[in-house]
Design a protein around this motif. Structure first.
Motif, short mmCIF file in Angstrom:
data_model
loop_
_atom_site.label_atom_id
_atom_site.label_comp_id
_atom_site.label_asym_id
_atom_site.label_seq_id
_atom_site.Cartn_x
_atom_site.Cartn_y
_atom_site.Cartn_z
N LYS A 16 4.76 51.09 17.10
CA LYS A 16 4.83 49.76 16.61
C LYS A 16 6.45 49.32 17.06
CE LYS A 16 1.80 50.45 13.31
NZ LYS A 16 0.53 49.55 13.62
N ILE A 17 6.60 47.89 16.87
CA ILE A 17 7.65 47.53 17.22
C ILE A 17 8.22 46.76 15.94
CG2 ILE A 17 6.71 45.20 17.91
CD1 ILE A 17 8.96 45.20 20.31
N PHE A 36 15.52 45.70 19.64
CA PHE A 36 13.87 45.87 19.39
C PHE A 36 13.98 47.43 19.10
CE2 PHE A 36 13.55 42.43 22.41
CZ PHE A 36 12.69 41.50 21.55
N LEU A 37 13.36 47.85 17.90
CA LEU A 37 13.00 49.24 17.69
C LEU A 37 11.73 49.73 17.82
CD1 LEU A 37 14.32 52.03 16.47
CD2 LEU A 37 13.67 51.19 14.15
N LEU A 38 11.38 50.60 19.01
CA LEU A 38 9.86 50.86 19.29
C LEU A 38 10.09 52.38 18.58
CD1 LEU A 38 10.14 50.20 22.93
CD2 LEU A 38 9.15 48.60 21.43
N ARG A 74 6.99 51.20 30.93
CA ARG A 74 7.70 52.73 30.25
C ARG A 74 6.82 53.28 29.36
NH1 ARG A 74 13.04 51.97 26.78
NH2 ARG A 74 13.46 50.52 28.47
N SER A 75 6.67 54.31 29.07
CA SER A 75 5.88 54.92 28.04
C SER A 75 6.85 55.29 26.81
CB SER A 75 5.37 56.43 28.44
OG SER A 75 4.59 56.34 29.56
N ILE A 76 6.01 55.39 25.55
CA ILE A 76 6.61 55.78 24.34
C ILE A 76 5.70 57.06 23.90
CG2 ILE A 76 5.43 54.17 22.93
CD1 ILE A 76 8.04 54.02 21.27
N GLU A 77 6.91 57.93 23.89
CA GLU A 77 6.18 59.31 23.33
C GLU A 77 5.92 59.18 21.86
OE1 GLU A 77 6.02 62.02 25.36
OE2 GLU A 77 6.79 60.93 27.07
N ASN A 82 12.99 54.47 20.21
CA ASN A 82 13.62 53.82 21.18
C ASN A 82 14.17 52.47 20.88
OD1 ASN A 82 13.27 55.84 23.40
ND2 ASN A 82 11.00 55.03 23.57
N LYS A 83 15.60 52.14 21.26
CA LYS A 83 16.01 50.86 21.11
C LYS A 83 16.30 50.06 22.39
CE LYS A 83 18.86 52.50 16.97
NZ LYS A 83 20.36 52.43 16.50
#
Length: 132
Positions: A16-17, A36-38, A74-77, A82-83
């Motif tokens: 989500k973002i 942005f908070l991912l 990029r990948s998000i685990e 992430n910001k």
């Protein structure tokens, strides 16, 4: 694991973002900052792009003022956070918010596979102080 991947592809448990702004009220021409908070979902996902549009809603009709895109590979685990810094300068000629005119940022997170994540943040534009 296969069930988790399928669920994230249809939008259940996917990343989500959320656009986090420093405040909600701004003056014409002001610099808006935030991030942005991912947030990672059930599985690792490959990001493709982040789109953020400033939209004016006037009497129920939407029109885009300006759009920003961030291309990324990029990948998000899974379950990570992430910001990414966000900065946007409002046009000085932007009409102020009224009962009939409102503004919002529409943010979309697009993956290489799966359903987009969408966020909306309403801002208010007020008249800036005039210098003598």
């Amino acid at each position: 694991m296969l069930l988790r991947k399928f669920m994230s592809l249809v939008g259940i448990g996917s990343a989500k973002i959320d656009l986090i702004l420093d405040k909600e009220t701004y003056t014409q021409g002001e610099q808006i900052t935030g991030y942005f908070l991912l947030k990672g979902g059930l599985i690792e996902q490959q990001l493709k792009r982040i789109d953020c549009d400033l939209v004016k809603v006037e009497n129920g009709t939407e029109s885009m003022i300006e759009a920003t895109s961030i291309l990324t590979s990029r990948s998000i685990e899974s379950e990570a956070a992430n910001k990414i810094p966000f900065s946007f300068k409002l046009p000085t000629s932007l009409p102020i918010s009224t009962e009939d005119i409102s503004y919002r940022f529409k943010t979309r997170l697009t993956f290489t596979e799966g359903v987009e994540s969408v966020d909306q943040d309403i801002i208010q534009v007020v008249e800036g102080e005039r210098l003598a």
